[in-house]
Write an enzyme that holds these catalytic residues in place. Structure first.
Site, PDB file in Angstrom:
ATOM      1  N   ASN A 176      73.536  20.836   2.177  1.00 56.10           N
ATOM      2  CA  ASN A 176      72.873  20.719   0.881  1.00 56.10           C
ATOM      3  C   ASN A 176      73.627  21.368  -0.272  1.00 56.10           C
ATOM      4  O   ASN A 176      73.160  21.364  -1.403  1.00 56.10           O
ATOM      5  CB  ASN A 176      71.439  21.248   0.979  1.00 56.10           C
ATOM      6  CG  ASN A 176      70.587  20.290   1.798  1.00 56.10           C
ATOM      7  OD1 ASN A 176      70.998  19.169   2.099  1.00 56.10           O
ATOM      8  ND2 ASN A 176      69.410  20.737   2.184  1.00 56.10           N
ATOM      9  N   ILE A 217      55.725  21.935  -0.164  1.00 58.54           N
ATOM     10  CA  ILE A 217      56.783  21.226  -0.900  1.00 58.54           C
ATOM     11  C   ILE A 217      56.692  19.716  -0.715  1.00 58.54           C
ATOM     12  O   ILE A 217      56.756  18.954  -1.679  1.00 58.54           O
ATOM     13  CB  ILE A 217      58.171  21.728  -0.453  1.00 58.54           C
ATOM     14  CG1 ILE A 217      58.260  23.258  -0.521  1.00 58.54           C
ATOM     15  CG2 ILE A 217      59.279  21.074  -1.286  1.00 58.54           C
ATOM     16  CD1 ILE A 217      58.214  23.832  -1.929  1.00 58.54           C
ATOM     17  N   ARG A 221      58.629  11.562  -2.976  1.00 58.88           N
ATOM     18  CA  ARG A 221      59.887  12.073  -3.573  1.00 58.88           C
ATOM     19  C   ARG A 221      60.347  11.268  -4.790  1.00 58.88           C
ATOM     20  O   ARG A 221      61.422  10.671  -4.787  1.00 58.88           O
ATOM     21  CB  ARG A 221      60.980  12.148  -2.526  1.00 58.88           C
ATOM     22  CG  ARG A 221      60.597  13.032  -1.347  1.00 58.88           C
ATOM     23  CD  ARG A 221      61.703  13.192  -0.345  1.00 58.88           C
ATOM     24  NE  ARG A 221      62.740  14.092  -0.797  1.00 58.88           N
ATOM     25  CZ  ARG A 221      63.815  14.423  -0.065  1.00 58.88           C
ATOM     26  NH1 ARG A 221      63.964  13.877   1.125  1.00 58.88           N
ATOM     27  NH2 ARG A 221      64.718  15.251  -0.509  1.00 58.88           N
ATOM     28  N   PRO A 222      59.577  11.272  -5.866  1.00 64.55           N
ATOM     29  CA  PRO A 222      59.986  10.556  -7.076  1.00 64.55           C
ATOM     30  C   PRO A 222      61.219  11.213  -7.711  1.00 64.55           C
ATOM     31  O   PRO A 222      61.629  12.294  -7.311  1.00 64.55           O
ATOM     32  CB  PRO A 222      58.758  10.710  -7.980  1.00 64.55           C
ATOM     33  CG  PRO A 222      58.070  11.947  -7.494  1.00 64.55           C
ATOM     34  CD  PRO A 222      58.352  12.044  -6.027  1.00 64.55           C
ATOM     35  N   VAL A 223      61.817  10.560  -8.711  1.00 69.00           N
ATOM     36  CA  VAL A 223      62.969  11.119  -9.431  1.00 69.00           C
ATOM     37  C   VAL A 223      62.645  11.319 -10.916  1.00 69.00           C
ATOM     38  O   VAL A 223      63.542  11.426 -11.755  1.00 69.00           O
ATOM     39  CB  VAL A 223      64.209  10.218  -9.248  1.00 69.00           C
ATOM     40  CG1 VAL A 223      64.699  10.244  -7.804  1.00 69.00           C
ATOM     41  CG2 VAL A 223      63.941   8.779  -9.718  1.00 69.00           C
ATOM     42  N   ASP A 224      61.347  11.401 -11.224  1.00 68.16           N
ATOM     43  CA  ASP A 224      60.933  11.497 -12.642  1.00 68.16           C
ATOM     44  C   ASP A 224      61.489  12.745 -13.323  1.00 68.16           C
ATOM     45  O   ASP A 224      61.816  12.721 -14.512  1.00 68.16           O
ATOM     46  CB  ASP A 224      59.396  11.485 -12.728  1.00 68.16           C
ATOM     47  CG  ASP A 224      58.774  12.609 -11.900  1.00 68.16           C
ATOM     48  OD1 ASP A 224      57.769  13.192 -12.349  1.00 68.16           O
ATOM     49  OD2 ASP A 224      59.300  12.914 -10.818  1.00 68.16           O
ATOM     50  N   LEU A 225      61.644  13.850 -12.585  1.00 62.19           N
ATOM     51  CA  LEU A 225      62.134  15.080 -13.213  1.00 62.19           C
ATOM     52  C   LEU A 225      63.642  15.035 -13.443  1.00 62.19           C
ATOM     53  O   LEU A 225      64.158  15.701 -14.353  1.00 62.19           O
ATOM     54  CB  LEU A 225      61.741  16.286 -12.359  1.00 62.19           C
ATOM     55  CG  LEU A 225      60.230  16.463 -12.160  1.00 62.19           C
ATOM     56  CD1 LEU A 225      59.933  17.644 -11.247  1.00 62.19           C
ATOM     57  CD2 LEU A 225      59.519  16.613 -13.503  1.00 62.19           C
TER      58      LEU A 225
END
Ligand code: EPZ
Length: 429
Positions: A23, A338, A131-135
Site C-alpha cells: 500500500n 471502515i 468504496r466510492p471515489v467522491d472524495l
C-alpha cells in the site's frame, strides 16, 4: 486455480523477512507519472498487484525496468524498479484495467496535474464495500479541475494547470489524501489538506515526493501543507516495510504458539495492533533485526477492538485478529467501522469450527478449544490470509481455495511460513 493445503498444529520457529509495503508501492509507482525523469524504487514486493500496475502504467506510456539480481541478494529481497514516465502517450485509463485494481484509479491525479487532462474509468464495486471515489473527485475540484462523469469514466480537465486550494475531507480517506498530495505537488500555489489520513504509507509517499522536489509539510499528521512547484525531478526511494504483513505473521505465530523474528519490521508502524497482541498474552519485543514474537502454550486472552484510521487498529488486520480470537479463552468483540462489508471470512472460519455471531458492524467471537481442518474459500485479500492463520492451528488438513486473492498482497507466503516449520504447500491448477 491454485489452492493451498495446510496441515495444522505446528509451532512456527525462525525468521521471516518482511517485504516492502503493497500500500506504499502502488501510490509510489503512480507518483512516478508526475515527472519526466526516472524514479527508482527499492524494496518493491513481488505481488500480483504490482505486476498489474506495471501493465496499467505501461498503457499510459510509462517504461519500467526491473533491476537484475545483485551480488548477495536472495529471492526474498525486494526488487528495484526504474520507472520512467518521460512520455505519457495516453491519458485514458480503461475499464478493463481499472476494474481489476481499484488503486489504479489514482492515476487521475498525476495525469490531470501534469498533462491537464485525464479520462479514468470508475473502479466499480468491491467485495469489502461500495468504496466510492467522491472524495478523490472533491480533492481535484478543490484544486480547480473541471470534472465530468461520462459513460462510467471520470473526465478531469485543467488546461491551465491546477491551482492550490483548501481540501477538508469530511472523513479520513487514504486514497483521497494520496490523490490530493500528488495533484497539489504540481499545482500553482499553496494547498492545505485538513482531516488528512495519517497512515505511514502517506508519509512514505510524501517523503518520496519531497525527494523529487515537492514541498510537502505535515504528512503523517491530519494537517498537510503543499506548496506547488512547476516541475518534479527523478529520485531514488526505498519502500517502507509492510505493517500489515508484519501484523499478519505476528498473529500466525500467536496462533501456533511459536517464536519468530520478523526481520525488517518497524513496531511504530503498527503499535495499536502490537498493543492488542500484548493484551492477548503474546510476547512482542523490539530487536535490532525487527520484532520478535513469542507465544508459549498458555491460552490467548480475549480482546475488544474497533477498527480505526491510523494510528488506530487497522481494518486490514481485522480478519487476521478474528482468526486468532477464535481460540481465545473467552469472548472477544470486533467492530468494523471502515468498510461496510468486511466480514466475508466469518462463515469460512465457522466452517473450521469457530463460534462467531454477527450483528451489523459488530462481531462476537466465543473462543473454542480447537479448530478442525476443512475446505474453505478465500473472498478477498485479508479474509484469505485469516483462513490461513486459522488453518495453521486447526487439527488436520485445510484446503484454501481461490488463493489468487492472497497473491495480490502477500509475497511468497508459503515459503515464508514453511521456512518456519509450517506444513503448507501450494497445489497448482
Ligand atoms: C486504502 O484503501 C488501502 N488500499 C486499503 O487496503 C485499506 O483498507 C484502506 O486504505 C483503509 O486503511 C490501498 O492502499 C491500496 P480509504 P482506500 O479511501 O484508500 C470511504 C488492502 O487490503 N471513501 O481510506 O480505498 C471508503 O468507502 C486494502 O490492502 C468514500 O466514501 O481506503 C471507506 O469506507 C483494502 N469516498 C473509507 O472511506 C471516497 O472517495 C476509507 O477509505 C474514498 C473513500
Amino acid at each position: 486455480m491454485d489452492r493451498i493445503r495446510i496441515v495444522g498444529r505446528r509451532p512456527l520457529q525462525g525468521t521471516i523477512r518482511i517485504s516492502g509495503a503493497k500500500n506504499a508501492t502502488l501510490p509510489l509507482m503512480i507518483a512516478s507519472m508526475l515527472t519526466d525523469q526516472t524514479l527508482i524504487l527499492d524494496n518493491v514486493p513481488r505481488l500480483a498487484d504490482v505486476n498489474l500496475l506495471q501493465r496499467i502504467l505501461g498503457n499510459h506510456g510509462v517504461d519500467i525496468m526491473v533491476s537484475g539480481k545483485r551480488p548477495g541478494e536472495t529471492a526474498l529481497d525486494g526488487q528495484t524498479l526504474h520507472i520512467s514516465a518521460a512520455n505519457i502517450v495516453d491519458t485514458t485509463a480503461p475499464y478493463e484495467l481499472v476494474s481489476k485494481m481499484r488503486a489504479s484509479f489514482w492515476v487521475i491525479a498525476p495525469l490531470v496535474a501534469r498533462m491537464g487532462e485525464a479520462r479514468v474509468s470508475m473502479p466499480g464495486g468491491c467485495a469489502i464495500g461500495t468504496r466510492p471515489v467522491d472524495l478523490l473527485i472533491l480533492a481535484l475540484e478543490r484544486l480547480g479541475a473541471q470534472i465530468e462523469i461520462d459513460g462510467g469514466y471520470v473526465v478531469a480537465r485543467a488546461p491551465n494547470g491546477l491551482k492550490g486550494g483548501e481540501i477538508s475531507f469530511p472523513k479520513v480517506t487514504v486514497s483521497g489524501t494520496h490523490t490530493a498530495l500528488m495533484a497539489a505537488a504540481l499545482a500553482d500555489g499553496e494547498t492545505l489538506i485538513e482531516n488528512a489520513a495519517r497512515e505511514p504509507e502517506i508519509a512514505d509517499v510524501a517523503e518520496c515526493l519531497n525527494k523529487m522536489g515537492a514541498r510537502i509539510v505535515g504528512a503523517g499528521t491530519e494537517r498537510i501543507v503543499v506548496t506547488g512547484v512547476p516541475k518534479l525531478n527523478g529520485a531514488r526511494h526505498r519502500v517502507l516495510p509492510d505493517r500489515i504483513e508484519t501484523g499478519t505473521y505476528a498473529m500466525a505465530v500467536a496462533m501456533t504458539s511459536g517464536d519468530v523474528v520478523l526481520e525488517g519490521a518497524r513496531p511504530e508502524l503498527l503499535q495499536a495492533a502490537l498493543d492488542v497482541l500484548g493484551e492477548a498474552g503474546v510476547g512482542i519485543a523490539k530487536t535490532n533485526e525487527g520484532i520478535r514474537v513469542t507465544k508459549n502454550g498458555t491460552g490467548i486472552a480475549p480482546v475488544e477492538i474497533t477498527t480505526q484510521p491510523f494510528p488506530g487498529f487497522p481494518t486490514d488486520l481485522q480478519a487476521q485478529l478474528m482468526a486468532l480470537m477464535t481460540r481465545a479463552n473467552g469472548t472477544s468483540h470486533i467492530t468494523e467501522t471502515i468498510f461496510e462489508n468486511r466480514f466475508m471470512h466469518v462463515q469460512e472460519l465457522v466452517r473450521l469450527g469457530a463460534h462467531i455471531h454477527l450483528d451489523g458492524e459488530k462481531a462476537t467471537i466465543e473462543g473454542v478449544e480447537k479448530l478442525k481442518g476443512a475446505p474453505v474459500m478465500a473472498t478477498d485479500l485479508r479474509a484469505s490470509v485469516s483462513l490461513v492463520i486459522a488453518a495453521l492451528a486447526a487439527e488436520g488438513v485445510t484446503m484454501v481455495n481461490r488463493v489468487y486473492h492472497l497473491d495480490r498482497g502477500f509475497e511468497r507466503l508459503e515459503d515464508k511460513l514453511s521456512g518456519c516449520g509450517a506444513a503448507i504447500e501450494r497445489i497448482s491448477g
